[in-house]
Motif scaffolding. Structure first.
Motif, mmCIF file in Angstrom:
data_model
loop_
_atom_site.group_PDB
_atom_site.id
_atom_site.type_symbol
_atom_site.label_atom_id
_atom_site.label_comp_id
_atom_site.label_asym_id
_atom_site.label_seq_id
_atom_site.Cartn_x
_atom_site.Cartn_y
_atom_site.Cartn_z
ATOM 1 N N ARG A 66 58.365 56.058 35.379
ATOM 2 C CA ARG A 66 59.489 56.422 33.955
ATOM 3 C C ARG A 66 58.216 55.911 32.810
ATOM 4 O O ARG A 66 58.722 56.269 31.853
ATOM 5 C CB ARG A 66 59.954 54.753 33.895
ATOM 6 N N PRO A 67 57.198 55.642 32.393
ATOM 7 C CA PRO A 67 56.837 55.247 30.844
ATOM 8 C C PRO A 67 56.117 56.451 30.883
ATOM 9 O O PRO A 67 55.797 57.804 29.365
ATOM 10 C CB PRO A 67 55.712 54.118 31.009
ATOM 11 N N LEU A 68 55.672 56.921 32.047
ATOM 12 C CA LEU A 68 54.417 58.710 31.918
ATOM 13 C C LEU A 68 56.027 60.105 31.847
ATOM 14 O O LEU A 68 55.170 60.148 30.482
ATOM 15 C CB LEU A 68 53.729 58.876 33.392
ATOM 16 N N ALA A 69 57.351 59.442 31.874
ATOM 17 C CA ALA A 69 57.790 60.353 31.206
ATOM 18 C C ALA A 69 58.237 60.450 29.957
ATOM 19 O O ALA A 69 58.753 61.520 29.547
ATOM 20 C CB ALA A 69 59.016 60.309 32.913
ATOM 21 N N GLU A 70 58.430 59.171 29.234
ATOM 22 C CA GLU A 70 58.678 57.766 28.206
ATOM 23 C C GLU A 70 57.471 59.314 27.479
ATOM 24 O O GLU A 70 57.809 59.623 26.404
ATOM 25 C CB GLU A 70 58.713 57.339 28.365
ATOM 26 N N ALA A 71 56.289 58.981 27.361
ATOM 27 C CA ALA A 71 55.390 59.366 27.036
ATOM 28 C C ALA A 71 55.175 61.216 26.806
ATOM 29 O O ALA A 71 54.814 61.142 25.686
ATOM 30 C CB ALA A 71 54.043 59.157 27.917
ATOM 31 N N TRP A 72 55.183 61.431 28.705
ATOM 32 C CA TRP A 72 55.607 63.135 27.823
ATOM 33 C C TRP A 72 56.997 63.581 27.228
ATOM 34 O O TRP A 72 56.435 64.396 26.228
ATOM 35 C CB TRP A 72 56.037 63.752 28.850
ATOM 36 N N GLU A 73 58.098 63.054 26.771
ATOM 37 C CA GLU A 73 59.118 63.629 26.006
ATOM 38 C C GLU A 73 58.859 63.090 24.333
ATOM 39 O O GLU A 73 59.198 63.971 23.845
ATOM 40 C CB GLU A 73 60.157 62.495 26.382
ATOM 41 N N ALA A 74 57.485 61.911 24.427
ATOM 42 C CA ALA A 74 57.051 61.370 22.993
ATOM 43 C C ALA A 74 56.487 62.780 22.560
ATOM 44 O O ALA A 74 56.371 62.818 21.703
ATOM 45 C CB ALA A 74 56.874 59.866 23.379
ATOM 46 N N LYS A 75 55.809 62.789 23.246
ATOM 47 C CA LYS A 75 54.475 64.083 22.759
ATOM 48 C C LYS A 75 54.900 65.385 23.110
ATOM 49 O O LYS A 75 54.536 66.254 21.799
ATOM 50 C CB LYS A 75 53.508 64.002 23.795
ATOM 51 N N TYR A 76 55.912 65.826 23.814
ATOM 52 C CA TYR A 76 55.927 67.025 23.966
ATOM 53 C C TYR A 76 57.793 67.531 23.346
ATOM 54 O O TYR A 76 58.586 68.778 23.556
ATOM 55 C CB TYR A 76 56.521 67.965 25.228
ATOM 56 N N GLY A 77 58.712 66.637 23.219
ATOM 57 C CA GLY A 77 59.684 67.618 22.858
ATOM 58 C C GLY A 77 61.026 66.374 24.370
ATOM 59 O O GLY A 77 61.499 66.702 25.302
ATOM 60 N N ALA A 78 62.077 66.883 23.455
ATOM 61 C CA ALA A 78 63.524 66.675 24.548
ATOM 62 C C ALA A 78 63.381 67.507 25.578
ATOM 63 O O ALA A 78 64.202 67.643 26.378
ATOM 64 C CB ALA A 78 64.683 66.349 23.811
ATOM 65 N N GLU A 79 62.956 68.688 25.119
ATOM 66 C CA GLU A 79 63.012 69.916 26.004
ATOM 67 C C GLU A 79 61.497 69.042 27.610
ATOM 68 O O GLU A 79 61.978 69.915 28.312
ATOM 69 C CB GLU A 79 61.955 71.547 26.126
#
Length: 170
Positions: free
Chosen positions: A113-126
């Motif tokens: 879950r925190p990794l998924a949040e980190a991905w979105e924070a880094k790369y955007g909503a897509e």
């Protein structure tokens, strides 16, 4: 602030006379900021396979994801040894990093879950991922396995001045 990472070793054979070793904190910051990483795995017949991908540097490890049926996932099932690289394709500017280690699958949802949040924070909503059954799920792309690479050795290559720094991890 003192650098709390592994000791930086400058290889003078591949470094300009006035070069200094890069602090681990600077290398880790570059790993965190990079947008594209190149992953090299080993095929069952021992040939290398290299592909670009996104990733997240978190808690002193590099994370990437891939579909279970993709070549890299199949390679990792037989051999977890990987090399991840990132940097700049310029000869006289930038800094390149090479991370050597083993890729270990991450399936614990409290870590995903925190990794998924980190991905979105880094790369955007897509790059939004839901977490389900120990995988990342993207509505448009399907399920992806997530892997963690804790570095065994990292090499840093400075270009102005030319330098080669090595960090070894226990």
């Amino acid at each position: 602030m003192p650098d709390t990472g592994p000791e930086a070793e400058l290889d003078e054979r591949y470094s300009d006379a006035h070069a200094t070793a890069t602090a681990w904190s600077a290398a880790a910051a570059r790993l965190a900021e990079a947008e594209v990483y190149w992953l090299t795995t080993v095929r069952p017949d021992s040939r290398p396979h290299t592909t670009p991908l996104t990733g997240v540097w978190d808690d002193n490890a590099l994370y990437f994801c891939t579909g279970e049926q993709e070549r890299k996932a199949k390679n990792l099932a037989a051999n977890p040894a990987v090399v991840l690289t990132t940097g700049c394709n310029r000869l006289r500017e930038g800094y390149d990093l090479v991370v050597e280690g083993d890729a270990v699958r991450v399936a614990a949802e409290n870590r995903l879950r925190p990794l998924a949040e980190a991905w979105e924070a880094k790369y955007g909503a897509e790059w939004h991922f839901d977490v389900r059954n120990g995988t990342f799920v993207n509505p448009g792309a399907g399920e992806a396995l997530v892997f963690e690479v804790r570095p065994r050795t990292v090499f840093g290559f400075g270009k102005a001045p030319h330098s080669q720094t090595r960090w070894r991890f226990s």
